[in-house]
Design a protein around this motif. Structure first.
Motif, PDB file in Angstrom:
ATOM      1  N   LYS A 112      25.091  30.450 -10.644  1.00 55.86           N
ATOM      2  CA  LYS A 112      24.807  29.219 -11.358  1.00 55.86           C
ATOM      3  C   LYS A 112      24.655  28.065 -10.379  1.00 55.86           C
ATOM      4  CE  LYS A 112      27.048  30.069 -15.773  1.00 55.86           C
ATOM      5  NZ  LYS A 112      25.804  30.147 -16.485  1.00 55.86           N
ATOM      6  N   SER A 133      25.466  18.937  -9.116  1.00 53.63           N
ATOM      7  CA  SER A 133      24.601  18.164 -10.015  1.00 53.63           C
ATOM      8  C   SER A 133      23.364  17.632  -9.297  1.00 53.63           C
ATOM      9  CB  SER A 133      25.380  17.027 -10.669  1.00 53.63           C
ATOM     10  OG  SER A 133      25.848  16.120  -9.688  1.00 53.63           O
ATOM     11  N   GLN A 139      20.801  20.329  -9.337  1.00 52.70           N
ATOM     12  CA  GLN A 139      20.257  20.494 -10.681  1.00 52.70           C
ATOM     13  C   GLN A 139      19.249  19.396 -11.002  1.00 52.70           C
ATOM     14  OE1 GLN A 139      20.879  23.272 -12.820  1.00 52.70           O
ATOM     15  NE2 GLN A 139      18.980  22.375 -13.549  1.00 52.70           N
ATOM     16  N   THR A 140      19.539  18.164 -10.578  1.00 52.11           N
ATOM     17  CA  THR A 140      18.613  17.051 -10.782  1.00 52.11           C
ATOM     18  C   THR A 140      17.278  17.336 -10.083  1.00 52.11           C
ATOM     19  OG1 THR A 140      20.433  15.480 -10.987  1.00 52.11           O
ATOM     20  CG2 THR A 140      18.268  14.566 -10.426  1.00 52.11           C
ATOM     21  N   LEU A 156      16.120  20.319  -9.204  1.00 52.88           N
ATOM     22  CA  LEU A 156      15.483  21.457  -9.882  1.00 52.88           C
ATOM     23  C   LEU A 156      14.765  21.003 -11.146  1.00 52.88           C
ATOM     24  CD1 LEU A 156      18.267  24.169  -9.546  1.00 52.88           C
ATOM     25  CD2 LEU A 156      16.076  24.121  -8.357  1.00 52.88           C
ATOM     26  N   ASN A 157      15.406  20.132 -11.905  1.00 52.63           N
ATOM     27  CA  ASN A 157      14.805  19.648 -13.155  1.00 52.63           C
ATOM     28  C   ASN A 157      13.477  18.952 -12.907  1.00 52.63           C
ATOM     29  OD1 ASN A 157      16.926  20.679 -14.635  1.00 52.63           O
ATOM     30  ND2 ASN A 157      18.015  18.730 -14.767  1.00 52.63           N
ATOM     31  N   LEU A 158      13.364  18.224 -11.796  1.00 52.35           N
ATOM     32  CA  LEU A 158      12.102  17.563 -11.450  1.00 52.35           C
ATOM     33  C   LEU A 158      10.981  18.593 -11.317  1.00 52.35           C
ATOM     34  CD1 LEU A 158      10.456  15.072 -10.381  1.00 52.35           C
ATOM     35  CD2 LEU A 158      11.255  15.752  -8.112  1.00 52.35           C
ATOM     36  N   TYR A 159      11.249  19.682 -10.598  1.00 49.95           N
ATOM     37  CA  TYR A 159      10.208  20.697 -10.397  1.00 49.95           C
ATOM     38  C   TYR A 159       9.977  21.537 -11.647  1.00 49.95           C
ATOM     39  CZ  TYR A 159       9.674  19.333  -5.630  1.00 49.95           C
ATOM     40  OH  TYR A 159       9.382  18.600  -4.512  1.00 49.95           O
ATOM     41  N   ILE A 160      10.998  21.748 -12.424  1.00 47.50           N
ATOM     42  CA  ILE A 160      10.818  22.488 -13.678  1.00 47.50           C
ATOM     43  C   ILE A 160       9.874  21.713 -14.608  1.00 47.50           C
ATOM     44  CG2 ILE A 160      12.022  23.270 -15.769  1.00 47.50           C
ATOM     45  CD1 ILE A 160      14.405  23.993 -13.856  1.00 47.50           C
ATOM     46  N   LYS A 161       9.990  20.385 -14.620  1.00 50.86           N
ATOM     47  CA  LYS A 161       9.060  19.556 -15.419  1.00 50.86           C
ATOM     48  C   LYS A 161       7.645  19.650 -14.884  1.00 50.86           C
ATOM     49  CE  LYS A 161      12.423  16.127 -16.882  1.00 50.86           C
ATOM     50  NZ  LYS A 161      12.935  14.772 -16.672  1.00 50.86           N
ATOM     51  N   ARG A 162       7.513  19.773 -13.573  1.00 52.51           N
ATOM     52  CA  ARG A 162       6.193  19.857 -12.950  1.00 52.51           C
ATOM     53  C   ARG A 162       5.555  21.244 -13.140  1.00 52.51           C
ATOM     54  NH1 ARG A 162       7.020  16.953  -7.054  1.00 52.51           N
ATOM     55  NH2 ARG A 162       7.419  14.864  -7.855  1.00 52.51           N
ATOM     56  N   GLU A 166      21.693  28.158  -4.220  1.00 50.34           N
ATOM     57  CA  GLU A 166      21.264  26.970  -4.973  1.00 50.34           C
ATOM     58  C   GLU A 166      20.114  26.259  -4.256  1.00 50.34           C
ATOM     59  OE1 GLU A 166      25.156  25.156  -7.066  1.00 50.34           O
ATOM     60  OE2 GLU A 166      25.261  25.316  -4.876  1.00 50.34           O
TER      61      GLU A 166
END
Length: 145
Positions: A14, A18, A21-22, A24-30, A120
């Protein structure tokens, strides 16, 4: 043209930090449609069993391994383009890496770096390189030679 929905990352462990994770979230949106499957970290054999059971029949397996081939961003993009519309599962191992049998199942193995990174950070680097490969293939402005 790249379609991120044909990619999936199977990652052992996992995200606990944080700030990672922040990022990662940027690239997941992209990369809309790209999926990440997390495998519980335990021992290398149990992780291998969980990885095998999570693989889909139509997925081509690409393993991240320090012994794998080193690729430039452009070579990585070209490699993904050559796979066409094939569904791809990228595999990131846990602290002990990937078992030899998972590596043997892989279509190919590549190394993000000759250095060793926590899983990670390896996940973040892989997402960034998938995004970069996408922009290279689509002739976007993100990648600069």
């Amino acid at each position: 043209m790249f379609n991120p929905s044909r990619y999936r990352i199977i990652a052992v462990g996992k995200i606990r930090k944080s700030w990672i994770q922040t990022a990662l979230n940027l690239y997941i949106k992209r990369l809309p449609g790209l999926l990440i499957t997390e495998i519980k970290d335990s021992n290398i054999n149990k992780e291998a069993q969980a990885i095998r059971s999570s693989l889909k029949q139509d997925e081509l397996l690409i393993a991240l391994s320090e012994e794998g081939e080193s690729l430039t961003s452009i070579a990585f993009s070209n490699r993904l383009q050559k796979l066409g519309s094939q569904r791809i599962a990228f595999i990131i191992g846990g602290p002990d890496g990937l078992s030899p049998d998972i590596k043997s199942l892989a279509h190919y193995c590549f190394s993000i770096s000759p250095m060793t990174f926590p899983h990670e950070i390896a996940r973040f680097l892989l997402l960034e390189q998938i995004y970069r490969a996408t922009t290279i293939a689509n002739r976007g402005p993100y990648h600069r030679e």
